[in-house]
Scaffold this active site. Sequence first.
Site, PDB file in Angstrom:
ATOM      1  N   THR A   1       0.841  -1.208   0.000  1.00 52.22           N
ATOM      2  CA  THR A   1       0.000   0.000   0.000  1.00 52.22           C
ATOM      3  C   THR A   1       0.877   1.258   0.000  1.00 52.22           C
ATOM      4  O   THR A   1       0.617   2.208  -0.742  1.00 52.22           O
ATOM      5  CB  THR A   1      -0.942   0.001   1.222  1.00 52.22           C
ATOM      6  OG1 THR A   1      -1.494  -1.300   1.382  1.00 52.22           O
ATOM      7  CG2 THR A   1      -2.064   1.001   1.036  1.00 52.22           C
TER       8      THR A   1
ATOM      9  N   GLY B   1       4.062  -4.190  10.792  1.00 56.79           N
ATOM     10  CA  GLY B   1       5.259  -5.026  10.841  1.00 56.79           C
ATOM     11  C   GLY B   1       5.175  -6.288  10.018  1.00 56.79           C
ATOM     12  O   GLY B   1       6.090  -7.108  10.036  1.00 56.79           O
TER      13      GLY B   1
ATOM     14  N   GLU C   1       9.676   2.066  10.698  1.00 53.24           N
ATOM     15  CA  GLU C   1       8.377   2.716  10.479  1.00 53.24           C
ATOM     16  C   GLU C   1       7.947   3.509  11.706  1.00 53.24           C
ATOM     17  O   GLU C   1       7.430   4.623  11.588  1.00 53.24           O
ATOM     18  CB  GLU C   1       7.319   1.659  10.146  1.00 53.24           C
ATOM     19  CG  GLU C   1       7.525   1.024   8.776  1.00 53.24           C
ATOM     20  CD  GLU C   1       6.633  -0.165   8.511  1.00 53.24           C
ATOM     21  OE1 GLU C   1       6.431  -0.468   7.330  1.00 53.24           O
ATOM     22  OE2 GLU C   1       6.138  -0.792   9.463  1.00 53.24           O
TER      23      GLU C   1
HETATM   24  C1  5RP Z   1       5.529  -3.339   6.904  1.00 51.39           C
HETATM   25  C2  5RP Z   1       4.185  -2.869   7.303  1.00 51.39           C
HETATM   26  C3  5RP Z   1       3.177  -2.687   6.231  1.00 51.39           C
HETATM   27  O1  5RP Z   1       2.738  -1.372   6.231  1.00 51.39           O
HETATM   28  C4  5RP Z   1       2.041  -3.616   6.496  1.00 51.39           C
HETATM   29  O2  5RP Z   1       2.540  -4.948   6.564  1.00 51.39           O
HETATM   30  C5  5RP Z   1       0.972  -3.538   5.401  1.00 51.39           C
HETATM   31  O3  5RP Z   1       1.493  -4.034   4.202  1.00 51.39           O
HETATM   32  P1  5RP Z   1       0.615  -4.067   2.872  1.00 51.39           P
HETATM   33  O4  5RP Z   1       0.330  -2.662   2.515  1.00 51.39           O
HETATM   34  O5  5RP Z   1       1.488  -4.776   1.871  1.00 51.39           O
HETATM   35  O6  5RP Z   1      -0.636  -4.840   3.194  1.00 51.39           O
HETATM   36  O7  5RP Z   1       3.891  -2.619   8.450  1.00 51.39           O
HETATM   37  O8  5RP Z   1       6.334  -3.585   8.031  1.00 51.39           O
END
Ligand code: 5RP
Length: 231
Positions: free
Chosen positions: A31, A97, A105
């Site tokens: 995302t 995570g 992050e």
């Molecule tokens: C990475 C994260 C991501 O923001 C979370 O896993 C969401 O990922 P995606 O947008 O691929 O669903 O925290 O550490």
Amino acid sequence: MDKEAGKKQAALEAVKYVERGMTLGLGTGSTAARFVEALAPLIAAGYALRGVPTSEATRRQAAVIGVEIIEPDETTVIDLAVDGTDEADPNLNLIKGGGAALLREKIVASAAKTFIVIADKSKRVAALGAFPLPVEIEPFGWALTVQAMRDTIAAAGLDASKLELRHREGAAVKSDGGHLIIDCALSRIEDPASLDTALKAIPGVIETGLFCGVADMVIYGDETGVSIDKP
Ligand code: 5RP
């Protein structure tokens, strides 16, 4: 629901908060990658944007589209951070995570003047916990740290039996900082802020994926548009 359409709608909404000359915190995951993509037209229109990426993958993606990648110093002001999430509750508490980037992050999101979370609508939950909570820990003595985590989780009245060292292709996953990830399947976390505090008191725990009181808004997308949760 078309999750990919939802991610894109949320990313396009978040881009509306970007102004010329901003320093941006850039999240990690599929995302967050939609948000970085959505910056390209702004750069083509002459916006000078600087970025603090939260992973090597995001660093590469942002550099290719022309974001100036910076190493923050003590004078750096991150105007806006934008990132995805694995879960978000109506009080803007998050579990993050899934991509093993939670420490970077959280550093960037906490430092930012504004932190916007973007997600497809499936990420909105009544209470956190169906997604296993990632906890980033020091490799030295990691099994001792897991023992202490089990005690803390049990003392919080949660199921401490489903803690797993994250693996991929037979090897332990390491974060960009070289740490291990423990995924904790807890089902339902009634008091995420207290659990975050308790886990972080354990020597060896570097950071948890619980983001409490950090997000300023969560933008959810689906194929029809967006909805926004604010405090
Ligand atoms: C990475 C994260 C991501 O923001 C979370 O896993 C969401 O990922 P995606 O947008 O691929 O669903 O925290 O550490």
